[in-house]
Structure formats: structure tokens, C-alpha cells
Design a protein around this motif. Structure first.
Motif, PDB file in Angstrom:
ATOM      1  N   SER A  80       0.852  -1.181   0.000  1.00 47.85           N
ATOM      2  CA  SER A  80       0.000   0.000   0.000  1.00 47.85           C
ATOM      3  C   SER A  80       0.890   1.234   0.000  1.00 47.85           C
ATOM      4  CB  SER A  80      -0.899  -0.006   1.240  1.00 47.85           C
ATOM      5  OG  SER A  80      -1.702   1.152   1.280  1.00 47.85           O
ATOM      6  N   THR A  81       0.721   2.088  -0.996  1.00 46.54           N
ATOM      7  CA  THR A  81       1.619   3.232  -1.146  1.00 46.54           C
ATOM      8  C   THR A  81       0.836   4.451  -1.620  1.00 46.54           C
ATOM      9  OG1 THR A  81       3.698   3.913  -2.192  1.00 46.54           O
ATOM     10  CG2 THR A  81       2.188   2.671  -3.548  1.00 46.54           C
ATOM     11  N   PRO A  82       1.296   5.669  -1.353  1.00 44.63           N
ATOM     12  CA  PRO A  82       0.580   6.861  -1.808  1.00 44.63           C
ATOM     13  C   PRO A  82       0.461   6.916  -3.328  1.00 44.63           C
ATOM     14  CG  PRO A  82       2.210   7.445  -0.149  1.00 44.63           C
ATOM     15  CD  PRO A  82       2.475   6.019  -0.520  1.00 44.63           C
ATOM     16  N   PHE A  83      -0.585   7.594  -3.810  1.00 42.41           N
ATOM     17  CA  PHE A  83      -0.751   7.805  -5.250  1.00 42.41           C
ATOM     18  C   PHE A  83       0.192   8.925  -5.697  1.00 42.41           C
ATOM     19  CE2 PHE A  83      -5.101   5.932  -4.664  1.00 42.41           C
ATOM     20  CZ  PHE A  83      -4.957   4.898  -5.574  1.00 42.41           C
ATOM     21  N   GLN A  84       1.484   8.672  -5.539  1.00 38.24           N
ATOM     22  CA  GLN A  84       2.495   9.658  -5.887  1.00 38.24           C
ATOM     23  C   GLN A  84       3.737   8.945  -6.414  1.00 38.24           C
ATOM     24  OE1 GLN A  84       2.729  11.564  -2.027  1.00 38.24           O
ATOM     25  NE2 GLN A  84       1.323  13.193  -2.625  1.00 38.24           N
ATOM     26  N   GLU A  85       4.550   9.663  -7.172  1.00 37.33           N
ATOM     27  CA  GLU A  85       5.758   9.071  -7.751  1.00 37.33           C
ATOM     28  C   GLU A  85       6.657   8.482  -6.671  1.00 37.33           C
ATOM     29  OE1 GLU A  85       9.745  10.703  -9.999  1.00 37.33           O
ATOM     30  OE2 GLU A  85       7.826  11.644 -10.511  1.00 37.33           O
ATOM     31  N   ALA A  86       6.805   9.202  -5.558  1.00 37.55           N
ATOM     32  CA  ALA A  86       7.659   8.716  -4.482  1.00 37.55           C
ATOM     33  C   ALA A  86       7.150   7.402  -3.914  1.00 37.55           C
ATOM     34  CB  ALA A  86       7.747   9.764  -3.371  1.00 37.55           C
ATOM     35  N   GLY A  87       5.833   7.200  -3.971  1.00 39.42           N
ATOM     36  CA  GLY A  87       5.265   5.958  -3.473  1.00 39.42           C
ATOM     37  C   GLY A  87       5.752   4.763  -4.260  1.00 39.42           C
ATOM     38  N   GLY A  88       5.859   4.911  -5.582  1.00 41.92           N
ATOM     39  CA  GLY A  88       6.365   3.830  -6.410  1.00 41.92           C
ATOM     40  C   GLY A  88       7.816   3.518  -6.119  1.00 41.92           C
ATOM     41  N   ASP A  89       8.603   4.552  -5.882  1.00 46.28           N
ATOM     42  CA  ASP A  89      10.023   4.374  -5.579  1.00 46.28           C
ATOM     43  C   ASP A  89      10.210   3.600  -4.285  1.00 46.28           C
ATOM     44  OD1 ASP A  89      12.967   5.267  -5.974  1.00 46.28           O
ATOM     45  OD2 ASP A  89      12.496   5.942  -3.945  1.00 46.28           O
ATOM     46  N   VAL A  90       9.486   3.993  -3.247  1.00 40.85           N
ATOM     47  CA  VAL A  90       9.599   3.315  -1.946  1.00 40.85           C
ATOM     48  C   VAL A  90       9.141   1.867  -2.044  1.00 40.85           C
ATOM     49  CG1 VAL A  90       8.700   3.248   0.417  1.00 40.85           C
ATOM     50  CG2 VAL A  90       9.375   5.433  -0.611  1.00 40.85           C
ATOM     51  N   ALA A  91       8.040   1.640  -2.757  1.00 40.15           N
ATOM     52  CA  ALA A  91       7.512   0.282  -2.884  1.00 40.15           C
ATOM     53  C   ALA A  91       8.496  -0.632  -3.608  1.00 40.15           C
ATOM     54  CB  ALA A  91       6.176   0.307  -3.614  1.00 40.15           C
TER      55      ALA A  91
END
Length: 330
Positions: A213-224
Motif C-alpha cells: 500500500s503506497t501513496p498515489f504519488q511518484e515517491a510511493g512507487g520508488d519506496v515500494a
């Protein structure tokens, strides 16, 4: 300042014909409307919105609050909404929630102080109690995501068939393990997409599923992706939005992993830059244009006084298979 009467005199028609033409009345032939519009442009006519709103007893303003304006999905959604509302004689006030519930609540409060006639809202996470109160003050339609606990109209997307097709596509291409990079569970889309993908993948015989589960943001994809790569890399990824997909692809490339070559990748949202990638990305298209049009229609009906129980409408998602999800080499 050019007046409607001056346009009528130039064209040799009634003032009412000019007025109805400029307001896009269905009783006026398109050829006449075009003549009126051309003459209005030629004479530099500018509609007096303030006078029109005073006569109508409305502000002719619609508030549009999106999840995050830097997300291309919401930029396209807002653009389509603006075009449709402008054609109906309304202007929009655009607000950015930044995917933060309290910030979004403040934006809505500001819009209400400007006497908006209606509100189109994509909720950012769990709504605050103030927001739930605010949306009772003005006709409101939830767009793309539902608002938990609110009895209001909503427009979303039925992506069940497209998700099932994607899972079958993965299985047919030999994928045994998949990582799902979903949006926040506090949003209706993030929660539902994760659950639906898990179920569809299991039905297709893919049981090795990681979910993040990650934010709907570019950084969310990076962290995931960092979390995904800390374990055994899966055969494929599914991202719950285009911006999550962007962050994921950049993170994969930074780690020397080639999307569409070393790992399959698919995403929700049909965005033009996804087609331009090498390879182009497999997408679940939720039809932004139809979603915006349905939302505007529902809201204008409520503003016009239509009563009745809340209405829920959905677009139908389509799977667009591209080269980013190739067959696994045997």
C-alpha cells in the motif's frame, strides 16, 4: 463594450436569437450559432458572467477538488471537467488536495466561502468530519473515489473485467509471481484495486502475490520498489496508478532492471506518456473523458434542482496490452 444587441443588429436577427445561440440552446440551428459566435468574436464580445449569475441567482462557479494536481490523471480529469462546464456557462475553481485530507477540507471551505453552486470532489483518504459536513451544504459529486459515510452522487469505474483479463494475460505469459503496488487503503480505489487484483490473480492460478500500500504519488512507487527488491524479485508488477508506475519504473532502471525485459509491468490509468515509453506499458484504461462527462452531468442536474436518492455511475475499464508484459522465456 460590445452588447448582444449590437451583434443582433450586425446579423439582422433578434436579440433573443443571439442570446440563445451564445448559451448553446438546442432550439437554435448549429449554423446560426456558428454565425453568432463568429460575429461575437469579430466584435470582441465578452459575456458578463456577473450579470448572468445575478439574474440566475447563482454564482455560476463549480468547485473542482482533485486528489493531487501533479498526478497526470487528475490534470486530464480537471481539463475535461473545465471544458464541459464552460460549455454550459459555468466557470470552475480548481483546488488541490495534495492527497492530504485536512488540506483538502480547507480547500473546500474556501470554495464554499466563494458561494460555489456545486462541487466535484476526489477524496484524499478518509474524509474529515468537517468535510462530511461541508459537502451537505452544496450539491456534490464524488469523482473516481467514493466518500465513505456520505450520501452523495458518485462516478467511478468498474474495472473487474479488465483486472480479470490482466490476470489471465499474466498467467498465459507464464508469470508465477506478481507484486501489487496499490494506492492507500484509506482510499476506495486503493483498497478495492488491491483486493480485486489479489482475487483475480488467485483465480488465474497465480498464488505468489506481494501487496504494498503506497501513496498515489511518484515517491510511493520508488519506496515500494525498494521493498519489493528487498525480497525475491517477482515476474511482474501491477501499479494502481500512472504516477506510482512512473516512480516504480525509475526505481527499477536505477537498479539495472529493465521494465518489460527483466520484469513485466502494468498499470492503471491510460496516459499518453505510457504509450511513449520503451517498451510501451500495458494499461487498464478507466476512460477519464467519460468519467468527467458523467460527473458534470450529474452535478448540473442537482444544481438545477433534481432530487432523489444518490446516484452511482461507472465507466467500464478496458485492458490495453502493450509490450511491457511479454511472455517469459522458457
Amino acid at each position: 463594450m460590445t452588447t448582444i444587441r449590437q451583434i443582433a443588429e450586425k446579423l439582422g436577427v433578434n436579440v433573443s436569437t443571439v442570446s440563445r445561440s451564445l448559451n448553446d440552446s438546442p432550439t437554435i440551428p448549429e449554423s446560426t450559432k456558428e454565425r453568432v459566435r463568429q460575429m461575437a468574436d469579430q466584435l470582441g464580445y465578452r459575456k458578463d458572467v456577473r450579470a448572468a449569475s445575478m439574474r440566475a441567482g447563482k454564482s455560476l462557479l463549480i468547485g473542482v477538488v482533485v486528489g493531487d494536481i501533479v498526478n497526470p490523471f487528475f490534470a486530464e480529469l480537471a481539463d475535461r471537467i473545465e471544458r464541459q462546464t464552460r460549455a454550459k456557462g459555468y466557470q470552475i475553481m480548481l483546488g488541490n488536495g495534495g492527497e492530504e485530507p485536512h488540506a483538502q477540507t480547507d480547500v473546500v471551505a474556501t470554495m464554499l466561502s466563494q458561494n460555489i453552486d456545486g462541487l466535484l470532489l476526489t477524496p484524499a483518504g478518509k474524509p474529515t468530519s468537517k468535510l462530511l459536513s461541508y459537502i451537505q451544504e452544496v450539491p456534490t459529486v464524488a469523482v473516481d473515489r467514493k466518500i465513505a459515510g456520505a450520501e452523495i452522487d458518485s462516478v467511478g469505474c468498474d474495472f473487474s473485467q479488465a483486472v480479470a483479463q490482466l490476470a489471465a494475460h499474466f498467467a498465459g505469459n507464464g508469470y508465477k509471481s506478481v507484486a501489487v503496488l496499490s494506492g492507500p487503503e484509506s482510499t476506495s480505489t486503493g483498497d478495492l484495486r488491491q483486493k480485486m487484483l489479489r482475487a483475480a490473480l488467485a483465480d488465474a492460478g497465480i498464488t505468489e502475490v506481494q501487496a504494498y500500500s503506497t501513496p498515489f504519488q511518484e515517491a510511493g512507487g520508488d519506496v515500494a520498489i525498494k521493498q519489493v527488491l528487498a525480497k525475491k524479485a517477482p515476474d511482474a508488477l501491477v501499479c494502481a496508478s500512472g504516477v506510482i508506475n512512473l516512480g516504480a519504473m525509475l526505481a527499477l532502471k536505477a537498479n539495472g532492471i529493465r521494465p518489460g525485459v527483466d520484469i513485466g509491468i502494468a498499470t492503471f490509468d491510460r496516459l499518453n506518456w505510457l504509450e511513449a515509453m520503451t517498451p510501451p506499458v500495458t494499461m487498464i484504461d478507466t476512460d477519464i473523458t467519460e468519467m468527467a462527462d458523467l460527473a458534470v452531468t450529474l452535478l448540473l442536474e442537482r444544481i438545477a434542482g433534481k432530487s432523489g436518492k444518490p446516484v452511482e455511475k461507472n465507466t467500464t475499464a478496458k485492458l490495453l496490452v502493450r509490450d511491457s508484459t511479454p511472455k517469459l522465456a522458457k
